[in-house]
Design an enzyme around this catalytic site. Sequence first.
Site, PDB file in Angstrom:
ATOM      1  N   LYS A 206       0.827  -1.208   0.000  1.00  0.00           N
ATOM      2  CA  LYS A 206       0.000   0.000   0.000  1.00  0.00           C
ATOM      3  C   LYS A 206       0.858   1.253   0.000  1.00  0.00           C
ATOM      4  O   LYS A 206       0.624   2.188  -0.762  1.00  0.00           O
ATOM      5  CB  LYS A 206      -0.950  -0.004   1.201  1.00  0.00           C
ATOM      6  CG  LYS A 206      -1.913   1.178   1.222  1.00  0.00           C
ATOM      7  CD  LYS A 206      -2.842   1.137   2.432  1.00  0.00           C
ATOM      8  CE  LYS A 206      -3.830   0.021   2.350  1.00  0.00           C
ATOM      9  NZ  LYS A 206      -4.840   0.065   3.441  1.00  0.00           N
ATOM     10  N   GLU A 212      10.191  -5.970   3.574  1.00  0.00           N
ATOM     11  CA  GLU A 212      10.447  -7.248   2.920  1.00  0.00           C
ATOM     12  C   GLU A 212      10.026  -7.211   1.454  1.00  0.00           C
ATOM     13  O   GLU A 212      10.742  -7.696   0.564  1.00  0.00           O
ATOM     14  CB  GLU A 212       9.694  -8.379   3.644  1.00  0.00           C
ATOM     15  CG  GLU A 212      10.072  -8.557   5.104  1.00  0.00           C
ATOM     16  CD  GLU A 212       9.155  -7.810   6.051  1.00  0.00           C
ATOM     17  OE1 GLU A 212       8.998  -8.262   7.188  1.00  0.00           O
ATOM     18  OE2 GLU A 212       8.592  -6.764   5.641  1.00  0.00           O
ATOM     19  N   GLY A 267      -5.338  -5.451   5.411  1.00  0.00           N
ATOM     20  CA  GLY A 267      -4.540  -6.360   4.605  1.00  0.00           C
ATOM     21  C   GLY A 267      -5.116  -7.756   4.509  1.00  0.00           C
ATOM     22  O   GLY A 267      -5.148  -8.362   3.436  1.00  0.00           O
ATOM     23  N   ARG A 268      -5.595  -8.306   5.615  1.00  0.00           N
ATOM     24  CA  ARG A 268      -6.112  -9.675   5.613  1.00  0.00           C
ATOM     25  C   ARG A 268      -7.495  -9.772   4.987  1.00  0.00           C
ATOM     26  O   ARG A 268      -8.038 -10.863   4.850  1.00  0.00           O
ATOM     27  CB  ARG A 268      -6.100 -10.240   7.025  1.00  0.00           C
ATOM     28  CG  ARG A 268      -6.838  -9.403   8.063  1.00  0.00           C
ATOM     29  CD  ARG A 268      -6.474  -9.884   9.473  1.00  0.00           C
ATOM     30  NE  ARG A 268      -7.038  -9.071  10.532  1.00  0.00           N
ATOM     31  CZ  ARG A 268      -6.503  -7.953  11.005  1.00  0.00           C
ATOM     32  NH1 ARG A 268      -5.388  -7.490  10.459  1.00  0.00           N
ATOM     33  NH2 ARG A 268      -7.055  -7.285  12.000  1.00  0.00           N
ATOM     34  N   GLU A 353      -4.656 -12.809  13.678  1.00  0.00           N
ATOM     35  CA  GLU A 353      -4.286 -11.398  13.648  1.00  0.00           C
ATOM     36  C   GLU A 353      -5.464 -10.529  14.055  1.00  0.00           C
ATOM     37  O   GLU A 353      -5.290  -9.468  14.646  1.00  0.00           O
ATOM     38  CB  GLU A 353      -3.785 -11.004  12.257  1.00  0.00           C
ATOM     39  CG  GLU A 353      -3.120  -9.630  12.214  1.00  0.00           C
ATOM     40  CD  GLU A 353      -2.357  -9.379  10.921  1.00  0.00           C
ATOM     41  OE1 GLU A 353      -1.126  -9.565  10.913  1.00  0.00           O
ATOM     42  OE2 GLU A 353      -3.003  -9.012   9.923  1.00  0.00           O
ATOM     43  N   HIS A 384      -2.693 -39.259   8.725  1.00  0.00           N
ATOM     44  CA  HIS A 384      -1.491 -40.029   8.985  1.00  0.00           C
ATOM     45  C   HIS A 384      -0.462 -39.206   9.748  1.00  0.00           C
ATOM     46  O   HIS A 384       0.724 -39.560   9.777  1.00  0.00           O
ATOM     47  CB  HIS A 384      -0.910 -40.528   7.663  1.00  0.00           C
ATOM     48  CG  HIS A 384      -1.832 -41.436   6.916  1.00  0.00           C
ATOM     49  ND1 HIS A 384      -1.811 -42.804   7.067  1.00  0.00           N
ATOM     50  CD2 HIS A 384      -2.837 -41.172   6.050  1.00  0.00           C
ATOM     51  CE1 HIS A 384      -2.744 -43.345   6.308  1.00  0.00           C
ATOM     52  NE2 HIS A 384      -3.384 -42.370   5.675  1.00  0.00           N
ATOM     53  N   LYS A 512       9.070  -5.639  14.326  1.00  0.00           N
ATOM     54  CA  LYS A 512       9.589  -4.872  13.194  1.00  0.00           C
ATOM     55  C   LYS A 512      10.544  -3.779  13.660  1.00  0.00           C
ATOM     56  O   LYS A 512      11.618  -3.562  13.086  1.00  0.00           O
ATOM     57  CB  LYS A 512       8.439  -4.220  12.417  1.00  0.00           C
ATOM     58  CG  LYS A 512       7.581  -5.170  11.603  1.00  0.00           C
ATOM     59  CD  LYS A 512       6.536  -4.352  10.871  1.00  0.00           C
ATOM     60  CE  LYS A 512       5.606  -5.215  10.040  1.00  0.00           C
ATOM     61  NZ  LYS A 512       4.587  -4.395   9.336  1.00  0.00           N
TER      62      LYS A 512
END
Length: 554
Positions: A206, A212, A267-268, A353, A384, A512
């Site tokens: 944004k 990153e 964001g999510r 979050e 399994h 951060k």
Amino acid sequence: MTRRNVQDAWSQLEAHRARVAEIDMRRLFAEDPERFSVFSLAAAGILFDYSRHRVTRETMALLFDLVRACGLRERIDAMFRGERINPTENRAVLHTALRNRCGRDVRLDGQPVAPLVESVLLRMRSFVGKVHSGEWKGYTGRRMTDVVNIGIGGSDLGPVMVSQALKPWWQPGMRAHFVSNVDPSHLLETLAGLDAETTLFVVASKTFTTAETMMNAHAARNWLLDQASDESAVARHFVAVSTNAERVAAFGIHPDNMFGFWDWVGGRYSVWSAVGLPVALMIGMDLFEQFLDGGCAMDEHFRLAEFESSMPVIMAVLGIWYNDFWGAETHAVLPYDQYLSRFPAYLQQLDMESNGKSVTRDGKPVASATGPIVWGEPGTNGQHAFYQLIHQGTRIIPCDFLMAACSQRPLGDQHETLLANGIAQGQALMRGKTHDEALAELLAAGMGREAAEALAPHKVFAGNRPSSTLLYRELDPFTLGSLIALYEHKVFVQGVVWNINSFDQWGVELGKQLATALQRDLAGDCRIQEHDASTNGLIDTIHALRRELTDDQD
């Protein structure tokens, strides 16, 4: 809403929990042949079966009383109206407006939102059409075949999950790749199999400052220019999902190829926006809009249904029941659908979050447990691996089983085997196996009584373990949109009950900040003394290990 009313509703549920402590689902099913029809419902292409839960009609009535006491109806209406229900950031929460396909009048500060959303969708349609037709060409005149999305968090988890889930609808000749980790291996392994002449990068940030993402974006830019040797190539191979036109232009992306979204899109919750551009590039805008249609269908169900017949509300209160009254700490999401293999990871961000909070909306400590730990893997692989713990461990782990009645890729009778396993797991969790049943099985198989009695305790399944089943015809774009919106609203309802802000994420900030400060120390080679002993020791050890490697190479 008054906290007294909420406390009264909570106290009634605590008393009810004590009365039904020994509730047994086998008995509930035996006593009520109509239990499935009573405790299941369908909406927006999804059947939700919650009959295999430790609940009675009284349980559900008390849970609905709780959400009414918490003012859920008012909070739902406030969200859909565009009120600023995210108080710590003073923002509206309008991801539902991104998929408002039924023409509701949604306004923010008196201004209609629909024209903003429609403008971006039209620009996305134009761009996607150019890529698919071959009109959009790379620096050597070749058409794009590979799309690399560079983002992190919601700018990665949503697009990668949805793209993978809808892989049967990918446009012929198109391939999607996703880079999120700042670990250079992620980017380098992705680029290793690609041709710069036919690769299109979508950089999703944004602010166009996410550390990153921008490190990966600049590394990808250098990779392109190592082969193109002309700065003008960047504009043919990079587009941006951002709002920072100045930084986007400085990177070399033409402003016409910047697709924006707004601060009322978390964001999510952003895959419905231009953040979903990689999805649209894979499946085309017509199917992307069907995905939006599915989300809208679930929105309308949630907005209009009475709580007793609202799928998101029922899912939410069941989670409250186990999280806060039975002490369950985790929730397993188990898709019997390989295309949904990334769905549990997507829900981890959505749920944890959003509701991983320890203070209320007014900054006071919460009075109850909040968000569960969400985890899971696709069936039948999980059977399994960790199902042993779910069946015979000491913890209550509520489970969601997700299944498509029809396979996108049929092969012999394998889909029937898949479905049989998924349904059987829910049945086994509910029924269990008693000691007498286990002993009788062993004796019937010819085992001697002494050996059978020694082994029988290990073959006992407690049963009475809760699970939901979500069944749909096929995993198409509409159904996936509906499914995601269902879980979004479930998380919202639980946040209302816990009186927390589900739409901020301050918990990601501290790490951060500290990482930014530590980068300088890691880049150097001096002995570090300014931090705590553990941090100093780790940095010094990293320096020593690097010196060892250099010495070995020399």
